[in-house]
Design a protein around this motif. Structure first.
Motif, PDB file in Angstrom:
ATOM      1  N   GLY A 165      31.056  56.222  85.137  1.00 55.39           N
ATOM      2  CA  GLY A 165      32.000  56.660  86.196  1.00 55.39           C
ATOM      3  C   GLY A 165      32.188  58.279  86.212  1.00 55.39           C
ATOM      4  O   GLY A 165      31.739  58.868  85.165  1.00 55.39           O
ATOM      5  N   ARG A 166      32.517  58.815  87.388  1.00 57.64           N
ATOM      6  CA  ARG A 166      32.712  60.148  87.628  1.00 57.64           C
ATOM      7  C   ARG A 166      33.794  60.883  87.105  1.00 57.64           C
ATOM      8  O   ARG A 166      34.204  61.954  86.828  1.00 57.64           O
ATOM      9  N   ASN A 167      34.993  59.918  87.451  1.00 56.75           N
ATOM     10  CA  ASN A 167      36.386  60.389  87.507  1.00 56.75           C
ATOM     11  C   ASN A 167      37.015  60.179  86.118  1.00 56.75           C
ATOM     12  O   ASN A 167      36.541  59.298  85.270  1.00 56.75           O
ATOM     13  N   LYS A 168      38.029  60.903  85.662  1.00 55.73           N
ATOM     14  CA  LYS A 168      38.598  60.710  84.583  1.00 55.73           C
ATOM     15  C   LYS A 168      40.052  60.234  84.567  1.00 55.73           C
ATOM     16  O   LYS A 168      40.725  59.718  83.443  1.00 55.73           O
ATOM     17  N   ASN A 169      40.736  60.099  85.878  1.00 56.81           N
ATOM     18  CA  ASN A 169      42.134  59.757  85.699  1.00 56.81           C
ATOM     19  C   ASN A 169      42.310  58.147  86.340  1.00 56.81           C
ATOM     20  O   ASN A 169      41.264  57.739  87.138  1.00 56.81           O
TER      21      ASN A 169
ATOM     22  N   ASP B 171      41.896  57.215  90.338  1.00 57.96           N
ATOM     23  CA  ASP B 171      40.616  57.488  90.600  1.00 57.96           C
ATOM     24  C   ASP B 171      39.374  56.382  90.002  1.00 57.96           C
ATOM     25  O   ASP B 171      38.436  56.001  90.708  1.00 57.96           O
ATOM     26  N   ILE B 172      39.528  56.135  89.129  1.00 59.22           N
ATOM     27  CA  ILE B 172      38.609  55.181  88.148  1.00 59.22           C
ATOM     28  C   ILE B 172      38.721  53.932  88.656  1.00 59.22           C
ATOM     29  O   ILE B 172      37.744  53.175  89.009  1.00 59.22           O
TER      30      ILE B 172
ATOM     31  N   GLU C  26      37.002  53.955  92.127  1.00 58.70           N
ATOM     32  CA  GLU C  26      35.619  53.999  92.049  1.00 58.70           C
ATOM     33  C   GLU C  26      34.954  52.504  91.385  1.00 58.70           C
ATOM     34  O   GLU C  26      34.060  52.284  92.111  1.00 58.70           O
TER      35      GLU C  26
ATOM     36  N   LYS D  80      33.886  54.592  81.183  1.00 53.83           N
ATOM     37  CA  LYS D  80      34.878  55.283  81.582  1.00 53.83           C
ATOM     38  C   LYS D  80      34.901  56.543  80.874  1.00 53.83           C
ATOM     39  O   LYS D  80      34.588  56.703  79.702  1.00 53.83           O
TER      40      LYS D  80
ATOM     41  N   ASN E  56      36.712  60.083  79.891  1.00 52.39           N
ATOM     42  CA  ASN E  56      38.144  60.873  79.564  1.00 52.39           C
ATOM     43  C   ASN E  56      37.906  62.109  78.858  1.00 52.39           C
ATOM     44  O   ASN E  56      36.712  62.569  78.502  1.00 52.39           O
TER      45      ASN E  56
END
Length: 192
Positions: free
Chosen positions: A41-45, A48-49, A52, A69, A71
């Motif tokens: 994944g690109r996102n951290k919160n 948004d995860i 995605e 994921k 973080n």
């Protein structure tokens, strides 16, 4: 961005089409060769995860998505240390993984799928002048071509992979653990 007929391209649709083609080809390959497919994944919160993950469910045949994921403590570089094979559409992170002796299938197919203006000139290895197809990269979105790269990714001997790395990766990017070369260069410049 414009297509070959100077019409505006919807970038979201472009990403969607490309991701769908590539993800489904990877799913077929993994099923055929009994490989596990993970998505980094690109996102951290968490919100948004979740979005995605839903995006990938929407465009793939996957019932269960093995989603890695990120973080603050578990970023892409740490995650990559656990895996050896990656697939990317067009990412600087993919080049970095190649420099770290990871096997990366570089599927530069968005330009062909969306008919980007002058997209035929966009290729793996810029500013190098490599062919549009090579051992671990392609600009063509056909099943046959993507499958060729995926097979090479998994079934090329270590010796042949290292020869290709020396020829097609090292002229573009080298892994410099802890930036030792940069530190040495800066020390020399500062001491003058």
């Amino acid at each position: 961005s414009l297509d070959n007929k100077n019409k505006k391209i919807n970038l979201y649709d472009s990403y969607l089409k490309t991701d769908k083609v590539l993800l489904n080809e990877c799913c077929r390959f993994c099923k055929k060769y009994n490989k596990k497919l993970f998505i980094l994944g690109r996102n951290k919160n968490s919100k948004d995860i979740d979005m995605e993950i839903e995006y990938y469910k929407k465009i793939s045949n996957l019932r269960v998505i093995n989603f890695l994921k990120q973080n603050n403590d578990n970023n892409a570089y740490k995650i990559s240390n656990k895996y050896s094979h990656f697939v990317s559409v067009d990412s600087s992170l993919a080049y970095e993984f190649l420099s770290k002796n990871k096997r990366v299938g570089y599927m530069n197919i968005r330009y062909q799928i969306s008919k980007f203006h002058r997209g035929e000139h966009h290729r793996y290895g810029w500013p190098g002048n490599f062919k549009i197809k090579g051992l671990f990269w392609t600009n063509t979105s056909s099943h046959k071509e993507i499958n060729r790269v995926l097979k090479n990714l998994y079934f090329t001997s270590s010796k042949d992979w290292m020869i290709a790395k020396k020829r097609y990766v090292e002229p573009i990017i080298n892994f410099d653990y802890r930036n030792k070369r940069l530190q040495n260069l800066l020390s020399k410049l500062l001491s003058n």
